[in-house]
Write a protein that holds these residues in place. Structure first.
Motif, mmCIF file in Angstrom:
data_model
loop_
_atom_site.group_PDB
_atom_site.id
_atom_site.type_symbol
_atom_site.label_atom_id
_atom_site.label_comp_id
_atom_site.label_asym_id
_atom_site.label_seq_id
_atom_site.Cartn_x
_atom_site.Cartn_y
_atom_site.Cartn_z
ATOM 1 N N ASP A 258 44.530 30.761 38.348
ATOM 2 C CA ASP A 258 45.527 31.970 38.531
ATOM 3 C C ASP A 258 45.850 32.075 39.968
ATOM 4 O O ASP A 258 45.305 31.346 40.675
ATOM 5 C CB ASP A 258 45.000 33.073 38.135
ATOM 6 C CG ASP A 258 43.568 33.352 38.522
ATOM 7 O OD1 ASP A 258 43.498 32.882 39.858
ATOM 8 O OD2 ASP A 258 42.886 34.036 37.940
ATOM 9 N N SER B 17 42.893 32.312 42.442
ATOM 10 C CA SER B 17 42.127 31.068 42.643
ATOM 11 C C SER B 17 42.724 30.467 43.710
ATOM 12 O O SER B 17 42.183 29.615 44.510
ATOM 13 C CB SER B 17 42.010 30.396 41.435
ATOM 14 O OG SER B 17 41.382 31.204 40.200
ATOM 15 N N GLY C 256 42.157 40.135 39.034
ATOM 16 C CA GLY C 256 42.879 39.608 39.955
ATOM 17 C C GLY C 256 42.954 40.573 41.175
ATOM 18 O O GLY C 256 42.301 41.208 41.846
#
Length: 157
Positions: A39, A42, A118
């Motif tokens: 994602d 990352s 996130g």
């Protein structure tokens, strides 16, 4: 086809964003393209590790490739606010809606536990000040994920 390679008016999204950054007098551009990351967070973690070892900047502009319609003036306004507030998170806001790109200070700890939510979670829970910069640029909200999005947001000539 990867989003970075999608063309609008003869330019790829990535070329368009680089042109916008150049018009905003940003010459220190690092493109994070890690194919095997799960994602955006990352990808950011890898990119920031690499950048922190190479550069001495006070922050980094997170400019997702699927926001190709952001104006150079918006980038300049974010940078101006960052220079006045180097330890703050700087977000553009258009008509009370925040968008992209976001300017993050280098001291933001991206390695902290994001509870699988996130970057937004990290930003909301980091304890750093957040400055919203009001802009007259609806491009900060124009997230292009589909062909239909592109057709909807494409400037009419």
């Amino acid at each position: 086809m990867p989003k970075a390679e999608v063309k609008i008016q003869g330019q790829s999204f990535l070329e368009k964003i680089k042109e916008t950054l150049s018009q905003a007098d940003v010459d220190d551009i690092f493109t994070a393209r890690y194919e095997n990351t799960a994602d955006m967070l990352s990808t950011l973690r890898l990119a920031v590790k690499e950048l922190k070892n190479k550069q001495k900047n006070s922050g980094f502009l997170i400019f997702p490739v699927d926001f190709p319609f952001v104006q150079a003036k918006t980038v300049q306004e974010l940078i101006k606010c960052h220079k006045q507030n180097p330890d703050a998170i700087i977000r553009p806001v258009y008509q009370n809606k925040s968008g992209h790109p976001v300017l993050l200070p280098f001291l933001l700890n991206l390695e902290q536990d994001d509870k699988k939510q996130g970057l937004k979670y990290i930003i909301q829970n980091c304890g750093l000040p957040i400055f919203d910069v009001s802009v007259e640029d609806d491009g900060i909200l124009k997230n292009i994920n589909t062909k239909e999005d592109l057709e909807l947001w494409m400037p009419k000539n």
